[in-house]
Design a protein around this motif. Structure first.
Motif, PDB file in Angstrom:
ATOM      1  N   ASP A  29       0.873  -1.133   0.068  1.00 31.24           N
ATOM      2  CA  ASP A  29      -0.060   0.024  -0.239  1.00 31.24           C
ATOM      3  C   ASP A  29       0.858   1.380  -0.050  1.00 31.24           C
ATOM      4  N   SER A  30       0.108   2.334  -0.482  1.00 35.48           N
ATOM      5  CA  SER A  30       0.838   3.839  -0.411  1.00 35.48           C
ATOM      6  C   SER A  30       1.341   4.044   1.179  1.00 35.48           C
ATOM      7  N   ALA A  31       2.571   4.726   1.029  1.00 34.16           N
ATOM      8  CA  ALA A  31       2.922   5.141   2.445  1.00 34.16           C
ATOM      9  C   ALA A  31       3.672   4.177   3.566  1.00 34.16           C
ATOM     10  N   VAL A  32       3.639   2.851   2.883  1.00 32.78           N
ATOM     11  CA  VAL A  32       4.274   2.089   3.748  1.00 32.78           C
ATOM     12  C   VAL A  32       5.739   1.997   4.144  1.00 32.78           C
ATOM     13  N   GLY A  33       6.335   2.751   3.162  1.00 28.99           N
ATOM     14  CA  GLY A  33       7.753   3.076   3.062  1.00 28.99           C
ATOM     15  C   GLY A  33       8.792   2.419   2.106  1.00 28.99           C
ATOM     16  N   LYS A  34       7.911   1.966   0.967  1.00 26.76           N
ATOM     17  CA  LYS A  34       8.668   1.162  -0.002  1.00 26.76           C
ATOM     18  C   LYS A  34       9.951   1.881  -0.777  1.00 26.76           C
ATOM     19  N   SER A  35       9.591   2.968  -1.002  1.00 28.00           N
ATOM     20  CA  SER A  35      10.787   4.008  -1.693  1.00 28.00           C
ATOM     21  C   SER A  35      11.706   4.328  -0.722  1.00 28.00           C
ATOM     22  N   ASN A  36      11.618   4.584   0.700  1.00 34.10           N
ATOM     23  CA  ASN A  36      12.591   4.628   1.560  1.00 34.10           C
ATOM     24  C   ASN A  36      13.527   3.519   2.019  1.00 34.10           C
ATOM     25  N   LEU A  37      12.670   2.327   1.916  1.00 32.33           N
ATOM     26  CA  LEU A  37      13.431   1.045   2.036  1.00 32.33           C
ATOM     27  C   LEU A  37      14.608   0.712   0.816  1.00 32.33           C
ATOM     28  N   PHE A  46      17.415   8.443   3.746  1.00 35.08           N
ATOM     29  CA  PHE A  46      16.087   8.575   4.282  1.00 35.08           C
ATOM     30  C   PHE A  46      15.440   9.631   3.933  1.00 35.08           C
ATOM     31  N   TYR A  47      14.235   9.754   3.532  1.00 39.68           N
ATOM     32  CA  TYR A  47      13.560  11.063   3.454  1.00 39.68           C
ATOM     33  C   TYR A  47      12.357  11.146   4.501  1.00 39.68           C
ATOM     34  N   PRO A  48      12.260  11.986   5.207  1.00 40.41           N
ATOM     35  CA  PRO A  48      11.214  12.173   6.125  1.00 40.41           C
ATOM     36  C   PRO A  48       9.780  12.635   5.385  1.00 40.41           C
ATOM     37  N   ASN A  49       9.888  13.279   4.231  1.00 41.56           N
ATOM     38  CA  ASN A  49       8.725  13.950   3.660  1.00 41.56           C
ATOM     39  C   ASN A  49       8.784  13.297   2.124  1.00 41.56           C
ATOM     40  N   SER A  50       8.975  11.937   2.135  1.00 41.19           N
ATOM     41  CA  SER A  50       9.136  11.726   0.522  1.00 41.19           C
ATOM     42  C   SER A  50       7.644  11.657   0.023  1.00 41.19           C
ATOM     43  N   LYS A  51       7.888  11.875  -1.399  1.00 36.55           N
ATOM     44  CA  LYS A  51       6.545  12.084  -2.279  1.00 36.55           C
ATOM     45  C   LYS A  51       6.098  10.685  -2.675  1.00 36.55           C
ATOM     46  N   SER A  52       4.776  10.642  -3.021  1.00 32.33           N
ATOM     47  CA  SER A  52       4.375   9.116  -3.157  1.00 32.33           C
ATOM     48  C   SER A  52       4.837   9.026  -4.631  1.00 32.33           C
ATOM     49  N   THR A  53       5.295   7.676  -4.752  1.00 31.49           N
ATOM     50  CA  THR A  53       5.611   7.219  -5.939  1.00 31.49           C
ATOM     51  C   THR A  53       4.843   7.169  -7.240  1.00 31.49           C
ATOM     52  N   ILE A  54       5.127   7.997  -8.553  1.00 28.24           N
ATOM     53  CA  ILE A  54       3.963   7.562  -9.586  1.00 28.24           C
ATOM     54  C   ILE A  54       4.684   6.588 -10.564  1.00 28.24           C
ATOM     55  N   ALA A  78       4.283   2.175  -7.364  1.00 25.23           N
ATOM     56  CA  ALA A  78       3.435   3.115  -6.786  1.00 25.23           C
ATOM     57  C   ALA A  78       2.394   2.348  -5.715  1.00 25.23           C
ATOM     58  N   GLY A  79       2.111   2.623  -4.492  1.00 24.21           N
ATOM     59  CA  GLY A  79       1.080   1.925  -4.014  1.00 24.21           C
ATOM     60  C   GLY A  79      -0.071   2.351  -4.012  1.00 24.21           C
ATOM     61  N   GLN A  80      -0.301   3.664  -4.637  1.00 21.86           N
ATOM     62  CA  GLN A  80      -1.732   4.209  -5.017  1.00 21.86           C
ATOM     63  C   GLN A  80      -2.499   3.404  -5.835  1.00 21.86           C
ATOM     64  N   SER A 129       9.469  -0.044  12.109  1.00 21.66           N
ATOM     65  CA  SER A 129       9.664  -0.884  13.406  1.00 21.66           C
ATOM     66  C   SER A 129      10.297  -0.050  14.559  1.00 21.66           C
ATOM     67  N   ASP A 130      10.626   1.429  13.950  1.00 15.53           N
ATOM     68  CA  ASP A 130      11.296   2.330  14.778  1.00 15.53           C
ATOM     69  C   ASP A 130      10.090   2.979  15.742  1.00 15.53           C
ATOM     70  N   LEU A 131       8.966   2.790  14.965  1.00 19.33           N
ATOM     71  CA  LEU A 131       7.644   3.528  15.897  1.00 19.33           C
ATOM     72  C   LEU A 131       7.049   2.557  16.884  1.00 19.33           C
ATOM     73  N   SER A 157      13.127  -1.077   9.529  1.00 18.81           N
ATOM     74  CA  SER A 157      12.993   0.168   9.800  1.00 18.81           C
ATOM     75  C   SER A 157      14.105   1.068   8.546  1.00 18.81           C
ATOM     76  N   ALA A 158      13.365   1.639   7.728  1.00 14.71           N
ATOM     77  CA  ALA A 158      14.087   2.323   6.725  1.00 14.71           C
ATOM     78  C   ALA A 158      14.612   3.426   7.481  1.00 14.71           C
ATOM     79  N   LEU A 159      13.739   4.132   8.657  1.00 16.05           N
ATOM     80  CA  LEU A 159      14.585   5.148   9.280  1.00 16.05           C
ATOM     81  C   LEU A 159      15.708   4.728   9.956  1.00 16.05           C
TER      82      LEU A 159
HETATM   83  P1  GTP Z   1       3.894   5.278  -2.185  1.00 17.82           P
HETATM   84  O1  GTP Z   1       5.232   5.459  -3.220  1.00 17.82           O
HETATM   85  O2  GTP Z   1       3.032   6.164  -2.336  1.00 17.82           O
HETATM   86  O3  GTP Z   1       3.742   3.639  -2.579  1.00 17.82           O
HETATM   87  O4  GTP Z   1       4.820   5.028  -0.821  1.00 17.82           O
HETATM   88  P2  GTP Z   1       5.872   4.342  -0.257  1.00 17.82           P
HETATM   89  O5  GTP Z   1       5.478   2.993   0.326  1.00 17.82           O
HETATM   90  O6  GTP Z   1       7.001   4.416  -1.345  1.00 17.82           O
HETATM   91  O7  GTP Z   1       6.226   5.322   1.085  1.00 17.82           O
HETATM   92  P3  GTP Z   1       7.411   6.372   1.120  1.00 17.82           P
HETATM   93  O8  GTP Z   1       8.756   5.480   1.019  1.00 17.82           O
HETATM   94  O9  GTP Z   1       7.160   7.448   0.269  1.00 17.82           O
HETATM   95  O10 GTP Z   1       7.382   6.723   2.892  1.00 17.82           O
HETATM   96  C1  GTP Z   1       5.687   7.149   3.309  1.00 17.82           C
HETATM   97  C2  GTP Z   1       6.287   7.711   4.498  1.00 17.82           C
HETATM   98  O11 GTP Z   1       6.793   6.965   5.560  1.00 17.82           O
HETATM   99  C3  GTP Z   1       7.486   9.119   4.331  1.00 17.82           C
HETATM  100  O12 GTP Z   1       7.059   9.845   5.016  1.00 17.82           O
HETATM  101  C4  GTP Z   1       8.749   8.213   5.046  1.00 17.82           C
HETATM  102  O13 GTP Z   1       9.546   9.212   5.501  1.00 17.82           O
HETATM  103  C5  GTP Z   1       7.945   7.590   6.301  1.00 17.82           C
HETATM  104  N1  GTP Z   1       8.729   6.148   6.533  1.00 17.82           N
HETATM  105  C6  GTP Z   1       9.252   5.137   5.621  1.00 17.82           C
HETATM  106  N2  GTP Z   1       9.948   4.413   6.269  1.00 17.82           N
HETATM  107  C7  GTP Z   1       9.807   4.676   7.471  1.00 17.82           C
HETATM  108  C8  GTP Z   1      10.410   3.816   8.529  1.00 17.82           C
HETATM  109  O14 GTP Z   1      10.907   2.900   8.638  1.00 17.82           O
HETATM  110  N3  GTP Z   1      10.025   4.545   9.980  1.00 17.82           N
HETATM  111  C9  GTP Z   1       9.411   5.773  10.033  1.00 17.82           C
HETATM  112  N4  GTP Z   1       9.221   6.458  11.026  1.00 17.82           N
HETATM  113  N5  GTP Z   1       8.674   6.373   8.778  1.00 17.82           N
HETATM  114  C10 GTP Z   1       9.124   5.862   7.843  1.00 17.82           C
END
Ligand code: GTP
Ligand code: MG
Length: 225
Positions: A29-37, A46-54, A78-80, A129-131, A157-159
């Motif tokens: 799903d969107s925003a689970v952290g795929k792009s950050n992993l 690591f991007y604290p405010n990453s944009k959704s992947t298109i 993209a998870g959207q 897992s950090d949260l 945890s991508a963070l």
């Molecule tokens: P889509 O591209 O829309 O599918 O989303 P995505 O799964 O790629 O998510 P993305 O990597 O953009 O991360 C979404 C949000 O979660 C961002 O604000 C990240 O900073 C945050 N995030 C990602 N991984 C972690 C993590 O391991 N820990 C924490 N605390 N936040 C994270």
């Protein structure tokens, strides 16, 4: 047989080297952290405010598996929901996947079933897992779903980087191990028929997107700490 129906191409290149290129995808799903992993794994960022992947993006990453250089072509999708048609076209061709959910949003865990399909080697990844205080899905629940579906399992945890490398390595290593067994078989074939194409050095593996090709249940395994 597990990899029946896969396309295997062999090309003759350098005499001594053996190259492996595996296509794997990040789905969930969107925003689970795929792009950050992927950012953490490939660039240690690591991007604290990453944009959704298109649509989809990919990155090729070299990995060392059992002393061999393996290239993983990692597709970040993209998870959207609105991109689903596009992304499914991409993940059909993959041999491995990281199926990611957010341990702090149960909804992303509940929708795992929608993402499970014909992918051959899949690791279920509970990210963020950090949260700890915001956790909604326990480690035991993640493990038990993975076991029921025959998937590998890990929490990351991508963070803070925990288990990110292991998550990618687990998938690539498993593909490599299965392929190694295949190559041994193909060498046997070659002995029987020297004209057979499998005498090159580079092996490119891609799934053929045919879910029926793999009738076997996948192996379950847990590596969460
Ligand atoms: P889509 O591209 O829309 O599918 O989303 P995505 O799964 O790629 O998510 P993305 O990597 O953009 O991360 C979404 C949000 O979660 C961002 O604000 C990240 O900073 C945050 N995030 C990602 N991984 C972690 C993590 O391991 N820990 C924490 N605390 N936040 C994270
Ligand atoms: Mg993304």
């Amino acid at each position: 047989m597990l990899f029946e129906g896969w396309k295997m191409a062999f090309y003759s290149e350098g005499e001594q080297t053996e190259d492996y290129l595996f296509k794997i995808v990040l789905i969930g799903d969107s925003a689970v952290g795929k792009s950050n992993l992927l950012a953490r794994f490939a660039r240690n960022e690591f991007y604290p405010n990453s944009k959704s992947t298109i649509g989809v993006e990919f990155q090729t990453q070299k990995m060392d598996i059992n002393g061999k250089e393996v290239k993983a072509q990692i597709w970040d999708t993209a998870g959207q929901e609105r991109f689903r048609a596009v992304t499914s076209a991409y993940y059909r061709g993959a041999v491995g996947a990281l199926l990611v959910y957010d341990i702090c949003r149960r909804q992303t865990f509940d929708s795992i079933g929608r993402w499970l399909n014909e992918l051959h080697i899949t690791i279920l990844v509970g990210n963020k897992s950090d949260l700890k205080d915001a956790r909604e899905v326990s480690t035991a629940e993640g493990k038990s779903l993975a076991e029921a579906q025959g998937l590998f399992f890990i929490e990351t945890s991508a963070l803070d980087s925990s288990n990110v490398v292991t998550a990618f390595q687990t998938v690539v290593k498993e593909i490599y191990n299965i392929l190694s067994r295949k190559v041994i078989q193909s060498q046997e074939l070659k002995k029987q028929d020297p004209g057979w194409m499998g005498n090159g050095k580079t092996v490119v593996l891609q799934g053929n997107g045919n879910p029926e090709a793999d009738g076997q249940p996948k192996k379950g395994w847990c590596c969460s700490s």
